[in-house]
Design a protein around this motif. Sequence first.
Motif, PDB file in Angstrom:
ATOM      1  N   GLN A 137       0.830  -1.204   0.000  1.00  0.00           N
ATOM      2  CA  GLN A 137       0.000   0.000   0.000  1.00  0.00           C
ATOM      3  C   GLN A 137       0.868   1.259   0.000  1.00  0.00           C
ATOM      4  O   GLN A 137       0.564   2.227  -0.695  1.00  0.00           O
ATOM      5  CB  GLN A 137      -0.951  -0.003   1.197  1.00  0.00           C
ATOM      6  CG  GLN A 137      -2.071  -1.010   1.063  1.00  0.00           C
ATOM      7  CD  GLN A 137      -2.868  -1.184   2.341  1.00  0.00           C
ATOM      8  OE1 GLN A 137      -2.413  -0.860   3.439  1.00  0.00           O
ATOM      9  NE2 GLN A 137      -4.086  -1.719   2.193  1.00  0.00           N
ATOM     10  N   ALA A 138       1.965   1.241   0.757  1.00  0.00           N
ATOM     11  CA  ALA A 138       2.872   2.396   0.783  1.00  0.00           C
ATOM     12  C   ALA A 138       3.529   2.587  -0.584  1.00  0.00           C
ATOM     13  O   ALA A 138       3.675   3.717  -1.062  1.00  0.00           O
ATOM     14  CB  ALA A 138       3.927   2.217   1.874  1.00  0.00           C
ATOM     15  N   ASP A 181       1.798  10.373  -3.571  1.00  0.00           N
ATOM     16  CA  ASP A 181       1.471  10.767  -2.201  1.00  0.00           C
ATOM     17  C   ASP A 181       2.628  10.321  -1.302  1.00  0.00           C
ATOM     18  O   ASP A 181       2.528   9.360  -0.532  1.00  0.00           O
ATOM     19  CB  ASP A 181       0.148  10.122  -1.767  1.00  0.00           C
ATOM     20  CG  ASP A 181      -0.325  10.602  -0.408  1.00  0.00           C
ATOM     21  OD1 ASP A 181       0.424  11.362   0.269  1.00  0.00           O
ATOM     22  OD2 ASP A 181      -1.437  10.214  -0.004  1.00  0.00           O
ATOM     23  N   PHE A 182       3.740  11.022  -1.432  1.00  0.00           N
ATOM     24  CA  PHE A 182       4.971  10.616  -0.775  1.00  0.00           C
ATOM     25  C   PHE A 182       4.923  10.792   0.739  1.00  0.00           C
ATOM     26  O   PHE A 182       5.551  10.035   1.473  1.00  0.00           O
ATOM     27  CB  PHE A 182       6.159  11.371  -1.371  1.00  0.00           C
ATOM     28  CG  PHE A 182       6.279  11.144  -2.849  1.00  0.00           C
ATOM     29  CD1 PHE A 182       6.560   9.888  -3.351  1.00  0.00           C
ATOM     30  CD2 PHE A 182       6.070  12.185  -3.740  1.00  0.00           C
ATOM     31  CE1 PHE A 182       6.658   9.667  -4.715  1.00  0.00           C
ATOM     32  CE2 PHE A 182       6.164  11.973  -5.104  1.00  0.00           C
ATOM     33  CZ  PHE A 182       6.456  10.714  -5.595  1.00  0.00           C
ATOM     34  N   GLN A 201       5.682   7.747   3.137  1.00  0.00           N
ATOM     35  CA  GLN A 201       6.730   7.848   4.146  1.00  0.00           C
ATOM     36  C   GLN A 201       6.184   7.451   5.507  1.00  0.00           C
ATOM     37  O   GLN A 201       6.826   6.715   6.257  1.00  0.00           O
ATOM     38  CB  GLN A 201       7.282   9.286   4.173  1.00  0.00           C
ATOM     39  CG  GLN A 201       8.443   9.509   5.083  1.00  0.00           C
ATOM     40  CD  GLN A 201       8.042   9.644   6.546  1.00  0.00           C
ATOM     41  OE1 GLN A 201       8.728   9.125   7.408  1.00  0.00           O
ATOM     42  NE2 GLN A 201       6.955  10.315   6.858  1.00  0.00           N
ATOM     43  N   THR A 202       4.975   7.900   5.820  1.00  0.00           N
ATOM     44  CA  THR A 202       4.347   7.540   7.098  1.00  0.00           C
ATOM     45  C   THR A 202       4.131   6.034   7.182  1.00  0.00           C
ATOM     46  O   THR A 202       4.390   5.413   8.218  1.00  0.00           O
ATOM     47  CB  THR A 202       3.005   8.292   7.263  1.00  0.00           C
ATOM     48  OG1 THR A 202       3.269   9.694   7.206  1.00  0.00           O
ATOM     49  CG2 THR A 202       2.325   7.939   8.562  1.00  0.00           C
ATOM     50  N   VAL A 230      15.318   1.078   2.368  1.00  0.00           N
ATOM     51  CA  VAL A 230      15.546   1.731   1.070  1.00  0.00           C
ATOM     52  C   VAL A 230      14.247   2.352   0.572  1.00  0.00           C
ATOM     53  O   VAL A 230      14.233   3.507   0.121  1.00  0.00           O
ATOM     54  CB  VAL A 230      16.133   0.739   0.043  1.00  0.00           C
ATOM     55  CG1 VAL A 230      16.186   1.366  -1.349  1.00  0.00           C
ATOM     56  CG2 VAL A 230      17.531   0.287   0.470  1.00  0.00           C
ATOM     57  N   ASN A 231      13.151   1.625   0.662  1.00  0.00           N
ATOM     58  CA  ASN A 231      11.866   2.179   0.222  1.00  0.00           C
ATOM     59  C   ASN A 231      11.479   3.400   1.048  1.00  0.00           C
ATOM     60  O   ASN A 231      10.967   4.389   0.518  1.00  0.00           O
ATOM     61  CB  ASN A 231      10.773   1.119   0.296  1.00  0.00           C
ATOM     62  CG  ASN A 231      10.958   0.039  -0.741  1.00  0.00           C
ATOM     63  OD1 ASN A 231      11.760   0.166  -1.662  1.00  0.00           O
ATOM     64  ND2 ASN A 231      10.225  -1.042  -0.600  1.00  0.00           N
ATOM     65  N   HIS A 232      11.741   3.338   2.344  1.00  0.00           N
ATOM     66  CA  HIS A 232      11.462   4.468   3.224  1.00  0.00           C
ATOM     67  C   HIS A 232      12.294   5.677   2.787  1.00  0.00           C
ATOM     68  O   HIS A 232      11.786   6.799   2.686  1.00  0.00           O
ATOM     69  CB  HIS A 232      11.752   4.077   4.672  1.00  0.00           C
ATOM     70  CG  HIS A 232      11.292   5.070   5.677  1.00  0.00           C
ATOM     71  ND1 HIS A 232      11.749   5.083   6.966  1.00  0.00           N
ATOM     72  CD2 HIS A 232      10.411   6.110   5.602  1.00  0.00           C
ATOM     73  CE1 HIS A 232      11.175   6.062   7.633  1.00  0.00           C
ATOM     74  NE2 HIS A 232      10.366   6.712   6.820  1.00  0.00           N
ATOM     75  N   ALA A 233      13.584   5.444   2.508  1.00  0.00           N
ATOM     76  CA  ALA A 233      14.461   6.531   2.055  1.00  0.00           C
ATOM     77  C   ALA A 233      13.953   7.126   0.740  1.00  0.00           C
ATOM     78  O   ALA A 233      13.943   8.348   0.566  1.00  0.00           O
ATOM     79  CB  ALA A 233      15.892   6.019   1.894  1.00  0.00           C
ATOM     80  N   ILE A 234      13.510   6.285  -0.173  1.00  0.00           N
ATOM     81  CA  ILE A 234      13.000   6.772  -1.460  1.00  0.00           C
ATOM     82  C   ILE A 234      11.763   7.646  -1.251  1.00  0.00           C
ATOM     83  O   ILE A 234      11.624   8.697  -1.876  1.00  0.00           O
ATOM     84  CB  ILE A 234      12.700   5.591  -2.412  1.00  0.00           C
ATOM     85  CG1 ILE A 234      14.008   4.924  -2.842  1.00  0.00           C
ATOM     86  CG2 ILE A 234      11.910   6.062  -3.633  1.00  0.00           C
ATOM     87  CD1 ILE A 234      13.819   3.597  -3.554  1.00  0.00           C
ATOM     88  N   SER A 235      10.894   7.233  -0.348  1.00  0.00           N
ATOM     89  CA  SER A 235       9.695   8.049  -0.089  1.00  0.00           C
ATOM     90  C   SER A 235      10.084   9.394   0.519  1.00  0.00           C
ATOM     91  O   SER A 235       9.468  10.423   0.205  1.00  0.00           O
ATOM     92  CB  SER A 235       8.711   7.302   0.826  1.00  0.00           C
ATOM     93  OG  SER A 235       9.216   7.149   2.141  1.00  0.00           O
ATOM     94  N   ILE A 236      11.111   9.408   1.351  1.00  0.00           N
ATOM     95  CA  ILE A 236      11.570  10.657   1.963  1.00  0.00           C
ATOM     96  C   ILE A 236      12.187  11.573   0.906  1.00  0.00           C
ATOM     97  O   ILE A 236      11.907  12.777   0.886  1.00  0.00           O
ATOM     98  CB  ILE A 236      12.566  10.362   3.108  1.00  0.00           C
ATOM     99  CG1 ILE A 236      11.800   9.767   4.303  1.00  0.00           C
ATOM    100  CG2 ILE A 236      13.332  11.612   3.518  1.00  0.00           C
ATOM    101  CD1 ILE A 236      12.675   9.231   5.402  1.00  0.00           C
TER     102      ILE A 236
END
Length: 186
Positions: free
Chosen positions: A32-33, A41-42, A46-47, A64-70
């Motif tokens: 979903q993220a 809807d970054f 990120q949340t 890595v995915n979290h970093a990309i969203s940030i």
Amino acid sequence: VVVCVIILIVAACRLKPGNGAPQLPDLTAHNQAVALMGRFDFESAQTGFARLRKTWPDHPDLAVNHAISIINRQHEGDEALALGMLKQVLVTDPGNLRARYCSGLLELYLGNLAPALDHFRSVLQIEKSDVGARYFEAKTLMQLSRYDEARISFDRVLEIDPFLSSAYYGKIMTLRQLGEKTAALK
């Protein structure tokens, strides 16, 4: 530019169930993220990744995915925050190609050319035909005024993907810097 390229990276970042990988419903929350990033809807993405990382703090793909969203949400200081997260991944998983590639893009964007080149070349040691890493290696070499090497890299990019028009432009600019204006016009 960095944002558009990094968005493309996320397209293939699905977690697979298995050793140390999140299980349902966490896998569903991860997907979903990723879908939120696909809808640009970054902040929400990120949340979502931050929530998952509370349960799975050491999972490299989630980090890595979290970093990309940030990176993509583009708040002040996000580049440094994301780069720090990617560096943490590389401490425990130095062969993580996505972390290396994203780190290279961020270092290039921040003007840290030597570390950027190192990251792109690390990716290319394993994935010699990675057109993105090869293209950004060439761009980095050009910015380092290493034009002979840049020309060779742009040629390799065009061997891999002859339809990548930005590589032709980069090669033309490189040839001009080398004083080969006639070759640049062909």
